[in-house]
Design a protein around this motif. Sequence first.
Motif, PDB file in Angstrom:
ATOM      1  N   ASP A 230      17.385 -16.998 -31.725  1.00  0.00           N
ATOM      2  CA  ASP A 230      16.068 -17.594 -31.944  1.00  0.00           C
ATOM      3  C   ASP A 230      15.565 -18.204 -30.649  1.00  0.00           C
ATOM      4  N   ASN A 234      13.604 -23.489 -31.679  1.00  0.00           N
ATOM      5  CA  ASN A 234      14.139 -23.349 -33.031  1.00  0.00           C
ATOM      6  C   ASN A 234      15.634 -23.561 -33.086  1.00  0.00           C
ATOM      7  N   LYS A 238      16.046 -26.331 -35.445  1.00  0.00           N
ATOM      8  CA  LYS A 238      16.428 -25.806 -36.767  1.00  0.00           C
ATOM      9  C   LYS A 238      17.708 -25.011 -36.659  1.00  0.00           C
TER      10      LYS A 238
END
Lengths: 378, 281, 300
Positions: A230, A234, A238
Amino acid sequence: MTEWIKNPEIPAENDMIVSLLNVEKWYGPVHVVKNMSMHIRRGEFLTLLGPSGCGKTTTLRMISGFEEQTSGLIMIENENVDMKEPYQRSVNTVFQNYALFPNLNVYDNIAYGLKVKRMGKAEIREKVEAMLELVQLKGFEKRRVDQMSGGQKQRVAIARALVNEPKVLLLDEPLGALDMKLRKQMQLELKRLQKKLNITFVYVTHDQEEALTMSDRIAVMNQGVIEQLDTPKNIYEKPGTKFVANFIGETNLFEAVITKKGEIATVGTECGNAQIFGDGIEEGENLYVSVRPEDLRFSDEPVEGFSIRARVKEFIYVGNITKMIAELPTGEDIKFARLHTGSLPEVSDLINVYWNIKDGIPIRIREEKTVTDLKNAI
Amino acid sequence: MTKKSKRESRRRIFDRAYNVYAFLMFTFLYIPVVVMIVFSFNNSRNNTIWEGFTTDWYGVLFEDADIWIILGTTLIIAIISTILAVVIGTLGAVGMSKAKFIGKTFTATILYIPIVIPEIVLAVATLLVVRQGGIGLGLVAMILGNTTLILPYVFITVKSRLAGMDPSIEEASLDLGADRGYTFVHVTIPAILPAIVSGGFMAFTLAVDDLIISNFLANAETVTLPIKIYSQLRRGINPEINAISTLILLAFFICIGFFLLASRIREGRKRRLEQADDAEI
Amino acid sequence: MVKKISNSAVAEKNKRKRKRKMLSNGILCAPIVIWSFLLIVLPLLCLLFMSFMTKGPMGTVRYQFSLESYATIFEPMYFTVVEKSVFIALWTTILCVLFGYPMAYFIARKGPKMSGVFMMMLMIPFWTNVLVVVYSFVIMLNNSGVINSILLFFGLADKPVQLLYTDGSIMIGMVYMLLPFAIMPMYSSIEKMDKNLVEASKDLGAGPIETFFRVTLSLTKPGIFAAVILVFVPCIGFYMITDMLGGGTSIMIGNVIYNQFTSARNWPFGSALSIVLAAVILIMLLVYTKIGGDLDDLGV
Ligand SMILES: Nc1ncnc2c1ncn2[C@@H]1O[C@H](COP(=O)(O)OP(=O)(O)O)[C@@H](O)[C@H]1O
Ligand SMILES: [Mg+2]
């Protein structure tokens, strides 16, 4: 960032420059790369990041052709390269230890690939001169490579690879041997070069900071598996797996179970309840909640929805910020950072722990994650 | 006197004694060489007692066709054996560093045999094969025997150089589009050249000097210098032999001198170029 | 385009590619493999075979199995030869190591550039015919040679002392021929030794002498053992030194083997002797590798 994907399963061919499909690598009984699928986009700066021994070099060497995959498919420019020797592949490598030819001077090192292609002398000169200019080594043509500093050698190695105008440049920890200051400088230069030449870089490092500053996308590897592929943002904000959360920066992980689902879900941990955004999560599901130290908050009074308490254990002063460590009833430590404002508690005070609901990142247990995995791979 | 300076002076005495020791050892090694040279000027046929100075032996040497044939035979055998050993040894060392085949370790191990068994054992064993194999005694047999004797020296020096070589420079070459042949010639060979040269030099030295193998495998026409010398031992070595040995030593010195001079000049030119570069920058 | 390729197809392709690579390595390896089998293994097998044959009349060989040759080795006459050979080889080895080690250390201390020069200086006598050089000892040691002249001149002896054709003169010649080969492996192991360990030992309070015996010597043991092999082995087989400096009176195993293949013409016995010699030496090597020696050190 998902707009460009028409169909997540079949990527647009023009955008792919290297594809690995279900690639496996065994060294005898050792399973080094496990069912790896990854698509590298044209012109991107992709970093393979992971701890030492996780299979990064092996992956790179399978792309360049120095190792053969045990099974699976590797494609460069939509062409199966199984039968291609390293010297037939349109990729070039920058080796960790530079691997400059000790018997040749700087000019001849850079000209090597062109001479192999039997290019004309004048043309070679022109290209090599341009390359020397690009890596700021003009005037070093006749220098013997063993008389150059690490940083200069690295530039020669990069120039030697780039002069062949590869479709993809593979770099295996190219800055590993340099000191901190030079490293930072070279990171910027490499990034600049990559943008300027618009060549796809596949960059290997075990340094998360380096990966975060340089890459367009990062593939975090662990024990032969890509845990998450990613953008740096991110990856940091995340994290998809427990490993990624732990490996990238510091974090606090709470083992939890969803006790009440909804837009704002309530989770129960061993030390009390907390809240997260519960988009698509079912009641009863087990997961981890990751909260970065700088996002972890505390107060004297209990906060609505949170009931975790901890005892302050220690303060650590790191320059302009103070870190605080507190102990949960279970005996585990949690870390707080960014405490430069407001009043601090005393050691052994009891505090109430909470966070902004958006800062509690749910990390779902593996097998339920395969769909996102597949999407991320593309 | 302080304790420290006492230790200093003790150390200085020790160092001086050590230098004297080394000097004496080299004297031991060089006195026979000097004697050999001096006795090439000895006015005596059987060369054991000094009977006055003469340069006649050098004159005799230049008119003695036999001795030049002998020298020629010696050199031919040594040179061909060295070339064979260098080529086979180098290729083998490179190949075996990469290849995997049954018996590889075995081959690598038996290559130590010529070094570790007494030369006479290798000599008689080769004699048996040569006799049985119908090759017959003479030049070919001697070349085969000598090559076997010196091959391990080349193989081992090149092998250990390869072990110390960075394998990624070969990969870098492949990566830059060169196939294996081009890589071998332009990358591998230059990287191991010092080992090839020193192994080859060692091999040549041994081959020129070899008596035992040559003696067993020679026929009447293929007399080498060591064989000739050995045959004269009983009666006393002719000063002519001293003369030619002195000339050989001289030739070696001239070769080494040229070699050093050439590399000095090349180094110097390189350095000057670099200085010019630095000045430009 | 994203069709999954079956594993067996990949394996098949890999195999073909590997085969091509193997072929190119095979071409490189073939000469040395063939050479070492035809000219090392095969000859030694012939030798082994010959050692079990029977001596025929008039220097011929009867191709009939017998242990006669091996039995001959234990005859008293040959046993003295073995004894003598071992005696001389042992002393030569001891002298070479004893005198060579300090030289090796001396050279190793000189830094890479000077070391190279010194190592080359060691080999200079070998650039020409070393036999002629060794013959200088005959010139120096004989009854009217330099040494005896000096002894007589200074009245240290009233008649020439027998120096030549003694065990002593043989050993001097052997030491001369083999000293450089003893120094080389010892030099390279001293060179390779981690100098920090010596410093560490001194740092821990050991004196220079204690440090030498406890650290330096034990770290360079493989080099010493390599030197032992490189001296002992050729020494036993050097028949020409005994001929030259022993005057044919004292003979060693090398001379006996030489004679069996020349004047005595007893090939089976010569072969048996060679085999025994080779076997003893291979056992020594086994011990050498067991104590951590590197065979490569033998080839410097
Ligand atoms: N040639 C090899 N033979 C056997 N195992 C290997 C070989 N090369 C690498 N490995 C093993 O594969 C694993 C991954 O290695 P590598 O790709 O070099 O890791 P990284 O580059 O991420 O540090 C390691 O455990 C390593 O020990
Ligand atoms: Mg690596």
